[in-house]
Design a protein around this motif. Structure first.
Motif, mmCIF file in Angstrom:
data_model
loop_
_atom_site.group_PDB
_atom_site.id
_atom_site.type_symbol
_atom_site.label_atom_id
_atom_site.label_comp_id
_atom_site.label_asym_id
_atom_site.label_seq_id
_atom_site.Cartn_x
_atom_site.Cartn_y
_atom_site.Cartn_z
ATOM 1 N N GLN A 275 -32.680 -30.392 32.060
ATOM 2 C CA GLN A 275 -33.420 -31.644 31.859
ATOM 3 C C GLN A 275 -33.457 -32.066 30.384
ATOM 4 O OE1 GLN A 275 -35.462 -29.097 33.923
ATOM 5 N NE2 GLN A 275 -33.997 -29.882 35.415
ATOM 6 N N THR A 276 -33.385 -31.076 29.506
ATOM 7 C CA THR A 276 -33.409 -31.334 28.065
ATOM 8 C C THR A 276 -32.343 -30.467 27.403
ATOM 9 O OG1 THR A 276 -35.786 -31.796 28.097
ATOM 10 C CG2 THR A 276 -34.796 -31.289 25.954
ATOM 11 N N ILE A 277 -31.576 -31.055 26.491
ATOM 12 C CA ILE A 277 -30.561 -30.311 25.746
ATOM 13 C C ILE A 277 -30.844 -30.467 24.259
ATOM 14 C CG2 ILE A 277 -28.104 -30.048 25.229
ATOM 15 C CD1 ILE A 277 -27.463 -31.263 27.921
ATOM 16 N N VAL A 278 -30.825 -29.348 23.539
ATOM 17 C CA VAL A 278 -30.986 -29.381 22.084
ATOM 18 C C VAL A 278 -29.627 -29.120 21.448
ATOM 19 C CG1 VAL A 278 -32.124 -28.393 20.075
ATOM 20 C CG2 VAL A 278 -33.357 -28.558 22.246
ATOM 21 N N ALA A 279 -29.133 -30.108 20.705
ATOM 22 C CA ALA A 279 -27.920 -29.922 19.910
ATOM 23 C C ALA A 279 -28.351 -29.244 18.622
ATOM 24 C CB ALA A 279 -27.254 -31.264 19.623
ATOM 25 N N LEU A 280 -28.113 -27.938 18.519
ATOM 26 C CA LEU A 280 -28.659 -27.139 17.426
ATOM 27 C C LEU A 280 -28.001 -27.411 16.084
ATOM 28 C CD1 LEU A 280 -28.970 -23.832 19.446
ATOM 29 C CD2 LEU A 280 -30.864 -25.230 18.622
ATOM 30 N N ASP A 281 -26.923 -28.176 16.092
ATOM 31 C CA ASP A 281 -26.301 -28.620 14.851
ATOM 32 C C ASP A 281 -25.697 -29.995 15.100
ATOM 33 O OD1 ASP A 281 -23.439 -28.135 15.854
ATOM 34 O OD2 ASP A 281 -24.283 -26.124 15.964
ATOM 35 N N THR A 282 -25.518 -30.772 14.050
ATOM 36 C CA THR A 282 -25.040 -32.146 14.203
ATOM 37 C C THR A 282 -23.635 -32.200 14.787
ATOM 38 O OG1 THR A 282 -24.292 -32.093 11.894
ATOM 39 C CG2 THR A 282 -26.467 -33.028 12.324
ATOM 40 N N GLU A 304 -32.224 -35.372 28.592
ATOM 41 C CA GLU A 304 -32.571 -35.882 27.260
ATOM 42 C C GLU A 304 -31.885 -34.992 26.220
ATOM 43 O OE1 GLU A 304 -36.480 -36.568 24.353
ATOM 44 O OE2 GLU A 304 -36.650 -35.449 26.235
ATOM 45 N N ILE A 305 -31.299 -35.623 25.203
ATOM 46 C CA ILE A 305 -30.613 -34.859 24.160
ATOM 47 C C ILE A 305 -31.431 -34.924 22.875
ATOM 48 C CG2 ILE A 305 -28.495 -34.544 22.846
ATOM 49 C CD1 ILE A 305 -27.006 -36.024 25.020
ATOM 50 N N ILE A 306 -31.757 -33.748 22.343
ATOM 51 C CA ILE A 306 -32.471 -33.647 21.066
ATOM 52 C C ILE A 306 -31.454 -33.267 19.996
ATOM 53 C CG2 ILE A 306 -34.360 -32.571 19.799
ATOM 54 C CD1 ILE A 306 -35.242 -34.128 22.294
ATOM 55 N N ARG A 307 -31.311 -34.105 19.002
ATOM 56 C CA ARG A 307 -30.314 -33.876 17.948
ATOM 57 C C ARG A 307 -30.985 -33.308 16.706
ATOM 58 N NH1 ARG A 307 -26.026 -38.497 15.904
ATOM 59 N NH2 ARG A 307 -24.766 -37.179 14.532
ATOM 60 N N CYS A 308 -30.613 -32.091 16.317
ATOM 61 C CA CYS A 308 -31.221 -31.433 15.152
ATOM 62 C C CYS A 308 -30.657 -31.985 13.842
ATOM 63 C CB CYS A 308 -30.978 -29.928 15.204
ATOM 64 S SG CYS A 308 -31.820 -29.097 16.562
ATOM 65 N N GLU A 309 -31.371 -31.687 12.765
ATOM 66 C CA GLU A 309 -30.921 -32.066 11.433
ATOM 67 C C GLU A 309 -29.785 -31.144 10.991
ATOM 68 O OE1 GLU A 309 -32.113 -34.671 9.920
ATOM 69 O OE2 GLU A 309 -33.686 -35.076 11.396
ATOM 70 N N ASN A 310 -29.299 -31.358 9.769
ATOM 71 C CA ASN A 310 -28.253 -30.493 9.232
ATOM 72 C C ASN A 310 -28.700 -29.041 9.213
ATOM 73 O OD1 ASN A 310 -26.478 -32.565 8.842
ATOM 74 N ND2 ASN A 310 -26.849 -32.775 6.653
ATOM 75 N N TYR A 311 -27.763 -28.141 9.442
ATOM 76 C CA TYR A 311 -28.050 -26.706 9.506
ATOM 77 C C TYR A 311 -28.506 -26.169 8.146
ATOM 78 C CZ TYR A 311 -27.140 -21.702 10.281
ATOM 79 O OH TYR A 311 -27.253 -20.337 10.377
ATOM 80 N N ILE A 312 -27.922 -26.661 7.068
ATOM 81 C CA ILE A 312 -28.267 -26.195 5.720
ATOM 82 C C ILE A 312 -29.406 -27.039 5.165
ATOM 83 C CG2 ILE A 312 -27.416 -25.769 3.382
ATOM 84 C CD1 ILE A 312 -24.613 -25.556 4.535
ATOM 85 N N GLY A 313 -30.444 -26.368 4.651
ATOM 86 C CA GLY A 313 -31.606 -27.064 4.126
ATOM 87 C C GLY A 313 -31.302 -27.894 2.890
ATOM 88 N N GLU A 314 -32.045 -28.985 2.702
ATOM 89 C CA GLU A 314 -31.825 -29.889 1.569
ATOM 90 C C GLU A 314 -32.023 -29.189 0.234
ATOM 91 O OE1 GLU A 314 -34.107 -33.426 1.867
ATOM 92 O OE2 GLU A 314 -33.273 -34.019 3.809
ATOM 93 N N LYS A 315 -33.020 -28.294 0.157
ATOM 94 C CA LYS A 315 -33.269 -27.591 -1.103
ATOM 95 C C LYS A 315 -32.086 -26.716 -1.482
ATOM 96 C CE LYS A 315 -38.336 -27.516 -0.901
ATOM 97 N NZ LYS A 315 -39.549 -26.658 -0.865
ATOM 98 N N SER A 316 -31.448 -26.113 -0.493
ATOM 99 C CA SER A 316 -30.271 -25.290 -0.776
ATOM 100 C C SER A 316 -29.119 -26.136 -1.298
ATOM 101 C CB SER A 316 -29.835 -24.537 0.487
ATOM 102 O OG SER A 316 -30.705 -23.467 0.770
#
Length: 327
Positions: A275-282, A304-316
């Motif tokens: 019912q819900t899918i998480v795309a763990l990387d863009t 429903e598709i949940i699209r995650c942010e970039n895998y590498i953090g902005e601070k890094s």
């Protein structure tokens, strides 16, 4: 405080579940550098695990190079640090007000050790020149089976605007034997192994922090009971962490299905059954959309598709830009 949950009837050993959850908390900066981790007693009360098991997990984290034990004080996330060096009177002092103090303290220490001003200048300039040379070749390394390397290279090339080479950790020693300078980038999960290979060759290693998936974890808490959740990524390592976290938060309330984007058969099963899918990387999002399109005639209600942010953090990313002289 970060909450850890152990799924007692899981096929994954309890110690592995705890290790993965603590590592994720460190890698996503929920536990920042120099943070004091909970005592074995605190974790025993929270998780129901024996203190000896928790001590074993802490030893494994220490061996992996992500934490360090301070006798009589506790277990702390290993600190990382860099120093900005600027000429006194530079306008940069307005941007970095503590830079002058850092430079002066470093210089004073060199002078106390018998170093002359000319020698100290040479040391500083040599270090700066070496780091600039290292920025000419950036290598991303993780274990071949993890699969996140391709994702890291893609995000770093997009953010840094320079070529980035992917080198499996198993081949890093051979590759570094053929180069005179470079910078190795890896996740904190592999920092100890990468440093052990790179340090003898005078190649520096920069660890990166991963996305903390905070929004996705909050979403997971709100899913209806008996939801079938799909987790999709390029990386088996990312999928494993996400699966452990999902079950630690919801237990048997939900059913989790996983698939790598390269596995068309599993990915097709995920889009047809969840019912819900998480795309763990863009990078996984387009593959999920293609799989949905291919199965559209067999699906009554698309997930429903949940699209995650970039895998590498902005601070890094910002740290890498400074370290590589790209800022």
């Amino acid at each position: 405080m970060v909450q850890f949950h152990i799924q007692t009837d899981s096929e994954i050993p309890a110690s592995t579940q705890l290790y993965d959850q603590i590592w994720f908390a460190i890698a996503s900066r929920q536990y920042p550098p120099e943070y004091r981790l909970p005592s074995t007693r605190q974790l025993a009360m929270q998780t129901g695990l024996h203190r000896n098991t928790i001590s074993k997990v802490y030893r494994q984290l220490e061996e992996a190079g992500v934490v360090e034990a301070m006798p009589g004080s506790g277990i702390y996330v290993r600190a990382e640090g860099t120093t900005e060096i600027v000429k006194p009177g530079s306008p940069l002092l307005e941007k970095f007000p503590k830079a002058q103090e850092l430079v002066e303290n470093s210089l004073d220490e060199l002078l106390r050790q018998g170093c002359s001003l000319h020698q100290a200048r040479e040391l500083f300039m040599t270090e700066v020149d070496w780091r600039l040379r290292c920025s000419a070749r950036v290598l991303v390394t993780i274990q071949k089976e993890d699969g996140a390397g391709e994702l890291m290279v893609r995000e770093l090339e997009q953010a840094l605007k320079i070529p980035v080479q992917l080198v499996p950790l198993e081949e890093l020693d051979q590759v570094l034997s053929q180069t005179r300078s470079g910078t190795v980038v890896t996740s904190r999960y592999f920092i100890s192994e990468a440093e052990a290979i790179a340090a003898p060759k005078s190649v520096r290693v920069i660890p990166i922090d991963i996305y903390d998936y905070a929004k996705e974890r909050e979403m997971l808490k709100k899913l209806p009971k008996d939801t079938c959740l799909g987790l999709v990524s390029l990386s088996t390592g990312i999928i494993r962490i996400a699966e452990v976290l999902s079950y630690s938060l919801r237990g048997d309330d939900i059913l989790v299905m996983t698939a790598q984007t390269q596995d068309e058969q599993k990915l097709s099963a995920v889009v047809r059954s969840t019912q819900t899918i998480v795309a763990l990387d863009t990078a996984s999002y387009p593959a999920i959309k293609d799989a949905l399109l291919a199965a559209r005639n067999d699906i009554i209600r698309p997930p429903e598709i949940i699209r995650c942010e970039n895998y590498i953090g902005e601070k890094s990313i910002e740290l890498l830009k400074r370290e590589l002289g790209l800022d």
